[in-house]
Motif scaffolding. Structure first.
Motif, PDB file in Angstrom:
ATOM      1  N   VAL A  88      -1.937  -4.160   1.446  1.00  0.00           N
ATOM      2  CA  VAL A  88      -2.583  -4.187   0.129  1.00  0.00           C
ATOM      3  C   VAL A  88      -2.925  -5.629  -0.264  1.00  0.00           C
ATOM      4  O   VAL A  88      -4.039  -5.913  -0.731  1.00  0.00           O
ATOM      5  N   GLN A  89      -1.983  -6.549  -0.068  1.00  0.00           N
ATOM      6  CA  GLN A  89      -2.241  -7.948  -0.416  1.00  0.00           C
ATOM      7  C   GLN A  89      -3.321  -8.558   0.475  1.00  0.00           C
ATOM      8  O   GLN A  89      -4.108  -9.396   0.018  1.00  0.00           O
ATOM      9  N   TRP A  90      -3.378  -8.138   1.731  1.00  0.00           N
ATOM     10  CA  TRP A  90      -4.426  -8.635   2.627  1.00  0.00           C
ATOM     11  C   TRP A  90      -5.794  -8.136   2.158  1.00  0.00           C
ATOM     12  O   TRP A  90      -6.767  -8.887   2.132  1.00  0.00           O
ATOM     13  N   ASP A  91      -5.878  -6.873   1.759  1.00  0.00           N
ATOM     14  CA  ASP A  91      -7.135  -6.345   1.213  1.00  0.00           C
ATOM     15  C   ASP A  91      -7.546  -7.121  -0.033  1.00  0.00           C
ATOM     16  O   ASP A  91      -8.728  -7.437  -0.214  1.00  0.00           O
ATOM     17  N   ILE A  92      -6.582  -7.441  -0.880  1.00  0.00           N
ATOM     18  CA  ILE A  92      -6.864  -8.218  -2.087  1.00  0.00           C
ATOM     19  C   ILE A  92      -7.416  -9.598  -1.718  1.00  0.00           C
ATOM     20  O   ILE A  92      -8.390 -10.075  -2.320  1.00  0.00           O
ATOM     21  N   ALA A  93      -6.835 -10.239  -0.712  1.00  0.00           N
ATOM     22  CA  ALA A  93      -7.298 -11.568  -0.279  1.00  0.00           C
ATOM     23  C   ALA A  93      -8.730 -11.502   0.252  1.00  0.00           C
ATOM     24  O   ALA A  93      -9.566 -12.354  -0.078  1.00  0.00           O
TER      25      ALA A  93
END
Length: 161
Positions: A88-93
């Motif tokens: 999820v955090q990678w998608d946000i980045a």
């Protein structure tokens, strides 16, 4: 075509277009997993994730400068480290780099051509990117983004060996 439009077009192509040099940043990062992005396949090198955050940070800093703010380092730091390593955090980045890039493209398009010759900062500071014109800074942020995208491409290959 006005020069700000040309510059905006080049940044757009670098971020997610059919760029002359090869894969755009969006294409390069599209199939990278969070685990791959967070890995360090080359000792002493940054991760793909760190590079992504670094590019996004400098896109944001140039956007701030175009908005009339004094030059500085990106608000999140020069080389931020991901707070959490999750898909999820990678998608946000990945989405953040595109969103910030799109905002910068729009701001460049709205920049009067006469402003391109104005100098940013009182003196030359290469790491901070001051003492140059807006024109040089805008070319620089495109070159900077592609330079680091090339590093990410090499890391992507290295992590998949």
């Amino acid at each position: 075509m006005p020069e700000p439009t040309r510059l905006a077009n080049q940044l757009q192509l670098a971020l997610n277009g059919d760029a002359w040099h090869g894969s755009s940043i969006a294409d390069l990062l599209r199939d990278v997993t969070a685990a791959e992005a967070a890995s360090y396949p080359i000792p002493g090198a940054h991760s793909i994730w760190e590079i992504t955050l670094h590019i996004k940070g400098w896109l944001g800093e140039v956007l701030r400068r175009l908005g009339g703010k004094p030059p500085g380092e990106p608000a999140e730091g020069d080389w931020p480290i991901p707070a959490q390593v999750t898909p999820v955090q990678w998608d946000i980045a990945r989405k953040a780099i595109q969103l910030t890039g799109a905002e910068l493209v729009a701001a460049i398009r709205a920049t009067p051509e006469s402003r391109l010759d104005e100098v940013i900062g009182a003196e030359r500071d290469a790491p901070l990117g001051t003492g140059v014109t807006y024109y040089v800074m805008l070319h620089g942020v495109i070159e900077h983004s592609l330079y680091h995208a090339g590093q990410a491409a090499l890391l992507k290959r290295a992590v998949r060996v």
